[in-house]
Write a protein that holds these residues in place. Sequence first.
Motif, PDB file in Angstrom:
ATOM      1  N   GLU A 154       0.809  -1.220   0.000  1.00  0.00           N
ATOM      2  CA  GLU A 154       0.000   0.000   0.000  1.00  0.00           C
ATOM      3  C   GLU A 154       0.843   1.272   0.000  1.00  0.00           C
ATOM      4  OE1 GLU A 154      -2.632   0.269   3.403  1.00  0.00           O
ATOM      5  OE2 GLU A 154      -3.848   1.798   2.420  1.00  0.00           O
ATOM      6  N   ASP A 187      -5.712   3.075  -2.024  1.00  0.00           N
ATOM      7  CA  ASP A 187      -6.458   3.613  -0.884  1.00  0.00           C
ATOM      8  C   ASP A 187      -6.927   5.017  -1.271  1.00  0.00           C
ATOM      9  OD1 ASP A 187      -6.817   5.317   1.498  1.00  0.00           O
ATOM     10  OD2 ASP A 187      -6.232   3.527   2.634  1.00  0.00           O
ATOM     11  N   HIS A 190      -5.563   8.039   0.810  1.00  0.00           N
ATOM     12  CA  HIS A 190      -4.174   8.416   0.499  1.00  0.00           C
ATOM     13  C   HIS A 190      -4.095   9.049  -0.891  1.00  0.00           C
ATOM     14  CE1 HIS A 190      -2.804   6.491   4.090  1.00  0.00           C
ATOM     15  NE2 HIS A 190      -3.141   5.285   3.702  1.00  0.00           N
ATOM     16  N   HIS A 213      -9.076   0.475  -0.835  1.00  0.00           N
ATOM     17  CA  HIS A 213      -9.632   0.963   0.433  1.00  0.00           C
ATOM     18  C   HIS A 213     -10.577   2.113   0.127  1.00  0.00           C
ATOM     19  CE1 HIS A 213      -6.589  -0.855   3.501  1.00  0.00           C
ATOM     20  NE2 HIS A 213      -7.641  -1.626   3.302  1.00  0.00           N
ATOM     21  N   ARG A 219     -11.373  10.615   5.308  1.00  0.00           N
ATOM     22  CA  ARG A 219     -11.330   9.279   5.910  1.00  0.00           C
ATOM     23  C   ARG A 219     -12.677   8.865   6.518  1.00  0.00           C
ATOM     24  NH1 ARG A 219      -8.483   5.211   4.310  1.00  0.00           N
ATOM     25  NH2 ARG A 219      -6.357   5.207   5.058  1.00  0.00           N
ATOM     26  N   GLU A 248     -12.213   1.224   4.656  1.00  0.00           N
ATOM     27  CA  GLU A 248     -11.263   1.554   5.717  1.00  0.00           C
ATOM     28  C   GLU A 248     -11.492   3.027   6.039  1.00  0.00           C
ATOM     29  OE1 GLU A 248      -6.672   0.523   6.495  1.00  0.00           O
ATOM     30  OE2 GLU A 248      -6.995   2.167   5.115  1.00  0.00           O
TER      31      GLU A 248
HETATM   32 MN    MN Z   1      -5.477   1.891   3.626  1.00  0.00          MN
END
Ligand code: MN
Length: 271
Positions: A154, A187, A190, A213, A219, A248
């Motif tokens: 990741e 993700d 990110h 993710h 988030r 996530e």
């Molecule tokens: Mn992640």
Amino acid sequence: MIKSAVTINLVPQIKTGPWIFWDNLEASMEKSAALGFDAIELFTASGNALQSETLKTLLDRFKLKLAAVGTGAGKVINGLTLTDNDSNVRKNAIHFIVEMMEFAAPFGAPAIIGSMQGNWVQGNSHSYSVGLLAESLHILDEHAASLGVKLIYEPLNRYETNLVNTLEDGAAFIEKNQFKNIQLLADLFHMNIEEENPSESIQKNFPYIGHVHFADSNRRPVGYGHTQMNSIADALIASGYNGYISAEAFPWPDPELAAVQTIRSFNQFFR
Ligand SMILES: [Mn+2]
């Protein structure tokens, strides 16, 4: 067919992290199944923290799959990373991940290497640290082959690692080292920080993507931030992605509502 997954964290030391469900595995799996998730992604303290039989019984009962296991506890609890200057620490980090891989492999699930990659530290060159990471990953790549599973690497945002931050750099890293069983984790949190254009990056680096993710710009569960999810979902669908889209995200405003929002967003964009 793209599949949905939701994270369950069983590690009390990482209480502030972005996981939808906490603590009670059975109750969390029951809720996941009731909402229609295909799978769970698990965070445990180690590869031995949970009996395989216990997990198998619960997966069968709730008709869920294991999408992946996270290895972050190796760093958070044990201070291990794959790029530590101390070769013994690196060896223990590899051993920790091997145990996680062996726990997950019978379920057909890969382990994820996120924070366990560590950081390039002052005093070394960036290429030296990335070289240490590659050396560790070569061992784990071969172990993945022997287990018949993938290993997920990741790229993280700049506040969490300074090794590899984008899908493009991750793909180049895989190419350069000729890893056979390592795929990238896209993700979306990110990527919101690091990618110039998340959907274009997905299109361009699609052959390397093995796991996703699912989280919004802040988030929180998708729909509670400002990420433009339409173009990202279109890129994944158009590329033919058929892996897991795994939530996530922070359990905001609480685990149940976060799970409800996540499956609602998943169905909106991917069904
Ligand atoms: Mn992640």
